[in-house]
Scaffold this active site. Structure first.
Site, PDB file in Angstrom:
ATOM      1  N   HIS A   1     -25.503   8.013   7.895  1.00 51.18           N
ATOM      2  CA  HIS A   1     -25.391   6.616   7.474  1.00 51.18           C
ATOM      3  C   HIS A   1     -24.400   5.806   8.309  1.00 51.18           C
ATOM      4  O   HIS A   1     -24.313   4.589   8.139  1.00 51.18           O
ATOM      5  CB  HIS A   1     -25.014   6.538   5.989  1.00 51.18           C
ATOM      6  CG  HIS A   1     -25.710   5.429   5.262  1.00 51.18           C
ATOM      7  ND1 HIS A   1     -25.773   5.356   3.897  1.00 51.18           N
ATOM      8  CD2 HIS A   1     -26.370   4.324   5.708  1.00 51.18           C
ATOM      9  CE1 HIS A   1     -26.437   4.262   3.526  1.00 51.18           C
ATOM     10  NE2 HIS A   1     -26.798   3.628   4.608  1.00 51.18           N
TER      11      HIS A   1
ATOM     12  N   HIS B   1     -19.488   8.523   8.772  1.00 54.18           N
ATOM     13  CA  HIS B   1     -20.603   8.142   7.894  1.00 54.18           C
ATOM     14  C   HIS B   1     -20.108   7.697   6.517  1.00 54.18           C
ATOM     15  O   HIS B   1     -20.878   7.119   5.750  1.00 54.18           O
ATOM     16  CB  HIS B   1     -21.635   9.269   7.784  1.00 54.18           C
ATOM     17  CG  HIS B   1     -21.261  10.408   6.874  1.00 54.18           C
ATOM     18  ND1 HIS B   1     -22.204  11.190   6.237  1.00 54.18           N
ATOM     19  CD2 HIS B   1     -20.050  10.914   6.506  1.00 54.18           C
ATOM     20  CE1 HIS B   1     -21.601  12.115   5.507  1.00 54.18           C
ATOM     21  NE2 HIS B   1     -20.304  11.972   5.664  1.00 54.18           N
TER      22      HIS B   1
ATOM     23  N   ASP C   1     -26.968   4.159  -2.763  1.00 55.64           N
ATOM     24  CA  ASP C   1     -26.230   5.322  -2.283  1.00 55.64           C
ATOM     25  C   ASP C   1     -25.460   5.939  -3.447  1.00 55.64           C
ATOM     26  O   ASP C   1     -25.086   5.239  -4.391  1.00 55.64           O
ATOM     27  CB  ASP C   1     -25.232   4.856  -1.203  1.00 55.64           C
ATOM     28  CG  ASP C   1     -24.821   5.944  -0.227  1.00 55.64           C
ATOM     29  OD1 ASP C   1     -24.661   7.098  -0.653  1.00 55.64           O
ATOM     30  OD2 ASP C   1     -24.622   5.622   0.963  1.00 55.64           O
TER      31      ASP C   1
ATOM     32  N   GLU D   1     -30.059   9.978   5.919  1.00 56.25           N
ATOM     33  CA  GLU D   1     -29.455  11.215   5.426  1.00 56.25           C
ATOM     34  C   GLU D   1     -30.454  12.258   4.919  1.00 56.25           C
ATOM     35  O   GLU D   1     -30.076  13.145   4.151  1.00 56.25           O
ATOM     36  CB  GLU D   1     -28.395  10.921   4.358  1.00 56.25           C
ATOM     37  CG  GLU D   1     -27.212  10.081   4.845  1.00 56.25           C
ATOM     38  CD  GLU D   1     -26.183  10.854   5.663  1.00 56.25           C
ATOM     39  OE1 GLU D   1     -26.338  12.080   5.831  1.00 56.25           O
ATOM     40  OE2 GLU D   1     -25.206  10.218   6.143  1.00 56.25           O
TER      41      GLU D   1
END
Length: 314
Positions: free
Chosen positions: A109, A149, A132, A283
């Site tokens: 990410h 990330h 998320d 991801e």
């Protein structure tokens, strides 16, 4: 309900940007996520939905290496991550400038520093819906791991001093705290909680999803960042927002996440606004589970993308 695409040119075109990149975190395999998504037939699936698909292969970033990239403070691979995300920003911005919807397949990410910067270069008033389990808003001071990330939002918001992190000085400080909203949070560091509160950033955790239901949460999220439903939307979706029972093959799974339908409803509702201009699917890590779980996660990733690009149940 709106179904046309207000900001895209005709014929509607989706530019598929495969980014096999793992440098923002330490677990191998997430760089294979885009390859598995495409090999699962994603391009044909989007064509079947009526999209013109622009896919010229995956970006390999062959000339970018971490071998000579010492840490800056705690930050790991900072120059490599910066160079990759800058390259991604240029590609996304180019596609956005042609009126295409930029679909970026990650990869970790940290890539969102590039994808969202690219979107903002074409649509400076765009809003971000970030789905998320994690806030990804740590700074160089608050991070414990140094994995970038977990930091892209802080860079996009300009929460770092440019002089101390010069590799990332290219990131335009365009995104404002009022233009990003989170859905699905449930694993947020103490330092990140403080950052969210200090900057007045609205976040709908799984507590709010449980309390109000996903339909109301999406409505409230859009009411906050896009009350008149007239601004472009960049949807950045990390598959770990989903419960591990739904998407097990990802690097940082956290139980108690979105159900299959809740994740898809978010994508469907964003599509129905007619305002989507860019989508990240991040991801997916095919190396972290058994083959059945990998296939399950890849199928879910493709299905989320199709929902965001117009697939309906009826």
């Amino acid at each position: 309900m709106v179904s046309d695409h207000r900001f895209l040119t005709d014929p509607k075109t989706v530019a598929v940007i495969g980014c096999p990149f793992s440098g923002g975190q330490p677990k191998a395999g997430v760089d294979d996520g885009p390859i598995h998504l495409v090999n699962a037939g994603l391009v044909d699936q989007l064509s079947d939905l009526g999209w013109q698909v622009d896919f010229g292969g995956h970006h390999q970033f062959e000339d970018i290496s971490a071998d000579t990239d010492p840490q800056i403070g705690k930050l790991k691979n900072p120059r490599m991550v910066s160079r990759v995300t800058k390259a991604v920003a240029d590609v996304v911005g180019s596609h956005a400038g042609r009126g295409s919807l930029a679909l970026t397949l990650g990869g970790d990410h940290s890539l969102a520093m590039g994808t969202i910067s690219g979107t903002l270069s074409r649509y400076p008033d765009a809003v971000v819906v970030w789905v998320d389990a994690h806030a990804d808003i740590n700074t160089a001071d608050s991070t414990d791991s140094g994995n970038i990330h977990g930091m892209p939002v802080s860079f996009l918001l300009g929460l770092h001093e440019k002089d101390t992190l010069s590799p990332f000085s290219w990131i335009p400080r365009v995104l404002k705290p009022s233009k990003i909203v989170y859905i699905g949070l449930r694993d947020v560091d103490a330092g990140e909680k403080k950052i969210l509160k200090e900057n007045g950033i609205i976040a709908f955790s799984m507590h709010e999803v449980d309390r109000y239901g996903i339909g109301k949460v999406v409505e409230l999220a859009l009411d906050h960042v896009n009350p008149n439903r007239n601004l472009p939307i960049h949807l950045s979706f990390d598959v770990d927002a989903l419960d591990p029972s739904v998407a097990p093959s990802t690097g940082t799974p956290v139980r108690g996440g979105l159900t299959f339908r809740e994740g898809h409803y978010i994508c469907e509702a964003i599509h129905q606004t007619g305002l989507l201009v860019a989508l990240d699917l991040m991801e997916v890590n095919p190396s972290l589970s058994d083959p059945v779980s990998v296939e399950q996660t890849v199928k879910v990733g493709c299905s989320l993308i199709r929902s965001a690009l117009g697939e309906t149940l009826l």
